[in-house]
Design a protein around this motif. Structure first.
Motif, mmCIF file in Angstrom:
data_model
loop_
_atom_site.group_PDB
_atom_site.id
_atom_site.type_symbol
_atom_site.label_atom_id
_atom_site.label_comp_id
_atom_site.label_asym_id
_atom_site.label_seq_id
_atom_site.Cartn_x
_atom_site.Cartn_y
_atom_site.Cartn_z
ATOM 1 N N THR A 126 0.850 -1.189 0.000
ATOM 2 C CA THR A 126 0.000 0.000 0.000
ATOM 3 C C THR A 126 0.886 1.240 0.000
ATOM 4 O OG1 THR A 126 -1.811 -1.111 1.168
ATOM 5 C CG2 THR A 126 -1.770 1.298 1.264
ATOM 6 N N ILE A 127 0.569 2.174 -0.893
ATOM 7 C CA ILE A 127 1.346 3.406 -1.029
ATOM 8 C C ILE A 127 0.440 4.614 -0.828
ATOM 9 C CG2 ILE A 127 2.714 4.828 -2.616
ATOM 10 C CD1 ILE A 127 3.564 2.273 -4.035
ATOM 11 N N CYS A 128 0.860 5.559 -0.002
ATOM 12 C CA CYS A 128 0.201 6.857 0.106
ATOM 13 C C CYS A 128 0.947 7.829 -0.796
ATOM 14 C CB CYS A 128 0.212 7.365 1.541
ATOM 15 S SG CYS A 128 -1.094 6.692 2.579
ATOM 16 N N ALA A 129 0.240 8.431 -1.735
ATOM 17 C CA ALA A 129 0.875 9.311 -2.720
ATOM 18 C C ALA A 129 0.311 10.720 -2.603
ATOM 19 C CB ALA A 129 0.661 8.775 -4.133
ATOM 20 N N GLY A 130 1.190 11.694 -2.438
ATOM 21 C CA GLY A 130 0.772 13.081 -2.375
ATOM 22 C C GLY A 130 0.414 13.616 -3.745
ATOM 23 N N GLY A 131 -0.220 14.788 -3.742
ATOM 24 C CA GLY A 131 -0.586 15.428 -4.999
ATOM 25 C C GLY A 131 -2.072 15.625 -5.147
ATOM 26 N N PHE A 132 -2.418 16.505 -6.075
ATOM 27 C CA PHE A 132 -3.816 16.833 -6.364
ATOM 28 C C PHE A 132 -3.882 17.080 -7.860
ATOM 29 C CE2 PHE A 132 -7.556 19.315 -6.907
ATOM 30 C CZ PHE A 132 -8.407 19.035 -5.845
ATOM 31 N N GLY A 133 -4.446 16.127 -8.605
ATOM 32 C CA GLY A 133 -4.378 16.229 -10.051
ATOM 33 C C GLY A 133 -2.929 16.071 -10.481
ATOM 34 N N LEU A 134 -2.378 17.105 -11.136
ATOM 35 C CA LEU A 134 -0.962 17.104 -11.492
ATOM 36 C C LEU A 134 -0.168 18.092 -10.647
ATOM 37 C CD1 LEU A 134 -1.101 16.906 -15.404
ATOM 38 C CD2 LEU A 134 -0.916 15.050 -13.739
ATOM 39 N N CYS A 135 -0.792 18.623 -9.602
ATOM 40 C CA CYS A 135 -0.144 19.619 -8.745
ATOM 41 C C CYS A 135 0.496 18.937 -7.543
ATOM 42 C CB CYS A 135 -1.175 20.648 -8.280
ATOM 43 S SG CYS A 135 -0.523 21.914 -7.177
ATOM 44 N N GLY A 136 1.802 19.093 -7.417
ATOM 45 C CA GLY A 136 2.497 18.537 -6.260
ATOM 46 C C GLY A 136 2.623 17.034 -6.280
ATOM 47 N N ILE A 137 2.694 16.428 -7.463
ATOM 48 C CA ILE A 137 2.814 14.971 -7.528
ATOM 49 C C ILE A 137 4.289 14.559 -7.600
ATOM 50 C CG2 ILE A 137 0.558 14.637 -8.612
ATOM 51 C CD1 ILE A 137 2.038 14.245 -11.284
ATOM 52 N N ALA B 26 0.701 23.308 -3.753
ATOM 53 C CA ALA B 26 1.330 22.000 -3.937
ATOM 54 C C ALA B 26 1.484 21.258 -2.612
ATOM 55 C CB ALA B 26 2.682 22.148 -4.607
ATOM 56 N N ARG B 27 1.170 21.938 -1.499
ATOM 57 C CA ARG B 27 1.183 21.228 -0.213
ATOM 58 C C ARG B 27 0.077 20.172 -0.198
ATOM 59 N NH1 ARG B 27 0.761 24.330 5.551
ATOM 60 N NH2 ARG B 27 1.809 25.879 4.258
ATOM 61 N N ASN B 28 -1.103 20.536 -0.654
ATOM 62 C CA ASN B 28 -2.306 19.695 -0.737
ATOM 63 C C ASN B 28 -2.254 18.454 0.145
ATOM 64 O OD1 ASN B 28 -0.926 17.783 -2.682
ATOM 65 N ND2 ASN B 28 -1.182 19.493 -4.108
ATOM 66 N N PHE B 29 -2.244 17.254 -0.456
ATOM 67 C CA PHE B 29 -2.271 16.009 0.315
ATOM 68 C C PHE B 29 -0.876 15.542 0.736
ATOM 69 C CE2 PHE B 29 -6.573 15.744 -1.108
ATOM 70 C CZ PHE B 29 -7.221 14.869 -0.238
ATOM 71 N N ASN B 30 0.165 16.232 0.319
ATOM 72 C CA ASN B 30 1.510 15.743 0.587
ATOM 73 C C ASN B 30 1.815 15.617 2.077
ATOM 74 O OD1 ASN B 30 3.198 15.268 -1.905
ATOM 75 N ND2 ASN B 30 2.311 17.261 -2.423
ATOM 76 N N GLN B 31 1.384 16.596 2.841
ATOM 77 C CA GLN B 31 1.726 16.594 4.258
ATOM 78 C C GLN B 31 1.112 15.407 5.008
ATOM 79 O OE1 GLN B 31 0.768 20.295 6.223
ATOM 80 N NE2 GLN B 31 2.486 20.082 7.615
ATOM 81 N N PRO B 32 -0.214 15.177 4.944
ATOM 82 C CA PRO B 32 -0.754 14.013 5.666
ATOM 83 C C PRO B 32 -0.268 12.681 5.108
ATOM 84 C CG PRO B 32 -2.476 15.069 4.350
ATOM 85 C CD PRO B 32 -1.293 15.981 4.344
ATOM 86 N N MET B 33 -0.062 12.597 3.794
ATOM 87 C CA MET B 33 0.431 11.347 3.213
ATOM 88 C C MET B 33 1.817 11.003 3.735
ATOM 89 S SD MET B 33 -1.974 10.187 1.404
ATOM 90 C CE MET B 33 -3.337 10.491 0.281
ATOM 91 N N ALA B 34 2.644 12.016 3.957
ATOM 92 C CA ALA B 34 4.017 11.783 4.410
ATOM 93 C C ALA B 34 4.066 11.091 5.759
ATOM 94 C CB ALA B 34 4.770 13.114 4.480
ATOM 95 N N THR B 35 3.092 11.372 6.615
ATOM 96 C CA THR B 35 3.118 10.835 7.978
ATOM 97 C C THR B 35 2.408 9.492 8.101
ATOM 98 O OG1 THR B 35 1.046 11.922 8.664
ATOM 99 C CG2 THR B 35 3.085 13.208 8.835
ATOM 100 N N ALA B 36 1.716 9.056 7.044
ATOM 101 C CA ALA B 36 0.818 7.894 7.140
ATOM 102 C C ALA B 36 1.510 6.565 6.872
ATOM 103 C CB ALA B 36 -0.364 8.074 6.185
ATOM 104 N N SER B 37 2.834 6.536 6.888
ATOM 105 C CA SER B 37 3.561 5.270 6.753
ATOM 106 C C SER B 37 4.829 5.350 7.591
ATOM 107 C CB SER B 37 3.908 4.996 5.289
ATOM 108 O OG SER B 37 5.000 5.795 4.870
ATOM 109 N N ASN B 38 5.522 4.239 7.675
ATOM 110 C CA ASN B 38 6.778 4.222 8.418
ATOM 111 C C ASN B 38 7.960 4.648 7.562
ATOM 112 O OD1 ASN B 38 5.601 3.288 10.812
ATOM 113 N ND2 ASN B 38 5.723 1.168 10.123
ATOM 114 N N PHE B 39 7.734 4.820 6.248
ATOM 115 C CA PHE B 39 8.856 5.153 5.364
ATOM 116 C C PHE B 39 8.393 6.122 4.289
ATOM 117 C CE2 PHE B 39 12.747 4.860 3.160
ATOM 118 C CZ PHE B 39 13.651 4.202 3.991
ATOM 119 N N CYS B 40 8.864 7.344 4.376
ATOM 120 C CA CYS B 40 8.493 8.386 3.420
ATOM 121 C C CYS B 40 9.694 8.747 2.554
ATOM 122 C CB CYS B 40 7.986 9.630 4.158
ATOM 123 S SG CYS B 40 7.685 11.044 3.073
ATOM 124 N N VAL B 41 9.478 8.737 1.232
ATOM 125 C CA VAL B 41 10.489 9.180 0.279
ATOM 126 C C VAL B 41 9.977 10.454 -0.381
ATOM 127 C CG1 VAL B 41 11.859 8.593 -1.750
ATOM 128 C CG2 VAL B 41 11.203 6.797 -0.131
#
Length: 235
Positions: free
Chosen positions: A21-32, A172-187
């Motif tokens: 399972t992968i959490c991916a930041g971005g909104f449309g093509l913004c901040g992906i 471009a912050r959009n979903f990136n911030q919560p997605m970053a914290t939702a796993s044990n390993f963020c790249v």
């Protein structure tokens, strides 16, 4: 500890396997995280479950992983502007868990905060509530939503220091911030890396403790922008 890697493939080395399972930041093509998405496609892993606001558009963003049939399930809010997403869903080739946008953000934030679930009124009385536990608070019905924890988070930032303290640029912050914290390993992929101490601590949006690996992905094409011109009138 050196968090900066030479490219996306190196940054994802040892992290990818089938059915994660992968959490991916971005909104449309913004901040992906474009470079990381390309590296996932090139790795050939399959059976992926991806939590993201949407799946980009046809042939761009996460749409690349749909086109290569590497995604088994999407947890998303929005399907529009992606015909392949729509086609696979309607054909029964792709499992989709539709989730209201604010609920999706909160599910990822909750997962990052160690909260296993929360109650919300959003979706009560709709298909979103089907099969979910409900509870009455002060005479109002709420549905239970589970927090999301992923195996891997991939995000896109604007500027980071060498310790991974990161700043997002505007929307471009959009979903990136919560997605970053939702796993044990963020790249994270970013546009620029600066020395530690160069960034104002009060301007940091994501502390470096969440970022395990980074790459510099710049330069980027602004594919979200469209130029429209009118025909020149005859003299």
């Amino acid at each position: 500890m050196n968090k900066l890697y030479p490219d996306a493939a190196a940054a994802l080395d040892g992290l990818l396997r089938d059915d994660i399972t992968i959490c991916a930041g971005g909104f449309g093509l913004c901040g992906i995280p474009e470079r990381l998405i390309d590296a996932i496609r090139d790795s050939g892993v399959t059976g992926l479950t991806i939590a993201s606001n949407n799946a980009g558009i046809d042939g761009e963003g996460l749409g690349k992983l749909l086109r290569s049939r590497q995604v088994r399930k999407m947890i998303s809010s929005y399907v529009g502007e992606n015909k392949e997403f729509e086609r696979q869903y309607l054909a029964g080739e792709l499992e989709v868990e539709f989730c209201p946008q604010g609920t999706l953000a909160e599910r990822c934030r909750a997962g990052g905060a160690g909260i296993p679930g929360f109650y919300t009124k959003t979706g009560v009385g709709t298909q979103v509530a089907e099969g979910k536990e409900t509870k009455i608070f002060d005479g109002q019905e709420y549905i239970l939503e589970r927090g999301i924890r992923a195996d891997l988070s991939i995000i896109k930032g604007w500027k980071a220091d060498e310790s991974g303290n990161l700043i997002f640029r505007k929307t471009a912050r959009n979903f990136n911030q919560p997605m970053a914290t939702a796993s044990n390993f963020c790249v994270a992929e970013v546009e620029e890396v600066v020395p530690v101490g160069s960034l104002d601590p009060d301007a940091i949006h994501l502390p470096g403790i969440y970022v395990k690996r980074m790459i510099i992905g710049a330069p980027y094409d602004k594919k979200i922008e469209f130029r429209t011109v009118r025909q020149r009138e005859a003299a």
